[in-house]
Design a protein around this motif. Structure first.
Motif, PDB file in Angstrom:
ATOM      1  N   ARG A  78       0.840  -1.198   0.000  1.00 40.07           N
ATOM      2  CA  ARG A  78       0.000   0.000   0.000  1.00 40.07           C
ATOM      3  C   ARG A  78       0.872   1.243   0.000  1.00 40.07           C
ATOM      4  N   ILE A  79       0.665   2.088  -1.006  1.00 41.26           N
ATOM      5  CA  ILE A  79       1.450   3.305  -1.160  1.00 41.26           C
ATOM      6  C   ILE A  79       0.503   4.494  -1.039  1.00 41.26           C
ATOM      7  N   PRO A  80       0.757   5.427  -0.088  1.00 37.85           N
ATOM      8  CA  PRO A  80      -0.140   6.579   0.070  1.00 37.85           C
ATOM      9  C   PRO A  80      -0.109   7.491  -1.155  1.00 37.85           C
ATOM     10  N   ILE A  81      -1.288   8.021  -1.502  1.00 35.81           N
ATOM     11  CA  ILE A  81      -1.420   8.931  -2.639  1.00 35.81           C
ATOM     12  C   ILE A  81      -1.908  10.271  -2.121  1.00 35.81           C
ATOM     13  N   GLU A  82      -1.235  11.339  -2.538  1.00 33.95           N
ATOM     14  CA  GLU A  82      -1.629  12.693  -2.143  1.00 33.95           C
ATOM     15  C   GLU A  82      -2.890  13.096  -2.904  1.00 33.95           C
ATOM     16  N   ASP A  83      -3.850  13.657  -2.185  1.00 31.75           N
ATOM     17  CA  ASP A  83      -5.088  14.118  -2.816  1.00 31.75           C
ATOM     18  C   ASP A  83      -4.931  15.596  -3.169  1.00 31.75           C
ATOM     19  N   SER A  84      -4.235  15.859  -4.261  1.00 35.44           N
ATOM     20  CA  SER A  84      -4.015  17.234  -4.702  1.00 35.44           C
ATOM     21  C   SER A  84      -4.712  17.452  -6.042  1.00 35.44           C
ATOM     22  N   PRO A  85      -4.972  18.710  -6.402  1.00 27.44           N
ATOM     23  CA  PRO A  85      -5.644  18.973  -7.683  1.00 27.44           C
ATOM     24  C   PRO A  85      -4.799  18.589  -8.892  1.00 27.44           C
ATOM     25  N   ASP A  86      -3.485  18.499  -8.720  1.00 29.95           N
ATOM     26  CA  ASP A  86      -2.598  18.159  -9.841  1.00 29.95           C
ATOM     27  C   ASP A  86      -2.520  16.665 -10.111  1.00 29.95           C
ATOM     28  N   THR A  87      -3.005  15.851  -9.182  1.00 29.98           N
ATOM     29  CA  THR A  87      -2.953  14.398  -9.337  1.00 29.98           C
ATOM     30  C   THR A  87      -4.132  13.934 -10.188  1.00 29.98           C
ATOM     31  N   GLN A  88      -3.818  13.207 -11.258  1.00 30.53           N
ATOM     32  CA  GLN A  88      -4.859  12.673 -12.133  1.00 30.53           C
ATOM     33  C   GLN A  88      -4.816  11.149 -12.088  1.00 30.53           C
ATOM     34  N   ILE A  89      -5.991  10.547 -11.986  1.00 27.57           N
ATOM     35  CA  ILE A  89      -6.090   9.088 -11.923  1.00 27.57           C
ATOM     36  C   ILE A  89      -6.895   8.607 -13.126  1.00 27.57           C
ATOM     37  N   TYR A  90      -6.307   7.674 -13.862  1.00 25.51           N
ATOM     38  CA  TYR A  90      -6.954   7.081 -15.027  1.00 25.51           C
ATOM     39  C   TYR A  90      -7.194   5.598 -14.739  1.00 25.51           C
ATOM     40  N   LEU A  91      -8.442   5.168 -14.872  1.00 27.54           N
ATOM     41  CA  LEU A  91      -8.776   3.767 -14.626  1.00 27.54           C
ATOM     42  C   LEU A  91      -8.678   2.955 -15.908  1.00 27.54           C
ATOM     43  N   LYS A  92      -8.506   1.650 -15.735  1.00 23.38           N
ATOM     44  CA  LYS A  92      -8.391   0.736 -16.869  1.00 23.38           C
ATOM     45  C   LYS A  92      -9.712   0.672 -17.622  1.00 23.38           C
ATOM     46  N   ASN A  93      -9.621   0.738 -18.932  1.00 19.57           N
ATOM     47  CA  ASN A  93     -10.789   0.584 -19.802  1.00 19.57           C
ATOM     48  C   ASN A  93     -10.868  -0.899 -20.178  1.00 19.57           C
TER      49      ASN A  93
END
Length: 134
Positions: A78-93
């Protein structure tokens, strides 16, 4: 004997490339929030402001913090992820990944069968065909 071993080498190369391309993943074009990513257990990637890309098996939320989970040697890391406006998350299609894999298997299969048919059917042109040495 040389044409057969040359054909086997070509077929092995095509099948190798097929295995390599099978591991590729297609992602959605629109980014989602960390809340949406944590709700489903979908594979995804995180792109930060510095254009660094990290791939994760899935995302989770625990005590108000978001984590990206990577699988290493059967264990969840488990790696912590910063919840910032610059962070973009793309899910698998999933649909596009499946369609691409099926088309890739079909296309390479047709090419391999056609190459084997051409190479074993004899001389097509007077100068020979690419697989047949003169």
């Amino acid at each position: 004997m040389k044409p057969i071993s040359k054909n086997l080498r070509i077929c092995a190369l095509l099948l190798n490339s097929l295995i390599l391309f099978q591991s590729c993943v297609v992602y959605h074009k629109t980014p989602v929030s960390l809340h949406q990513a944590a709700q489903g257990r979908a594979r995804g990637k995180v792109v930060t402001a510095g254009k660094t890309v990290d791939d994760y098996a899935f995302f989770t939320e625990s005590n108000g913090r978001f984590y990206g989970v990577k699988m290493e040697l059967g264990n969840e890391l488990r790696i912590p992820i910063e919840d910032s406006p610059d962070t973009q998350i793309y899910l698998k299609n999933k649909n596009a990944s499946t369609i691409r894999t099926v088309l890739l298997f079909t296309g390479v299969g047709i090419i391999v069968i056609a190459a084997m048919y051409i190479s074993f059917s004899g001389d097509i042109y007077s100068g020979g065909f690419g697989f047949i040495s003169i």
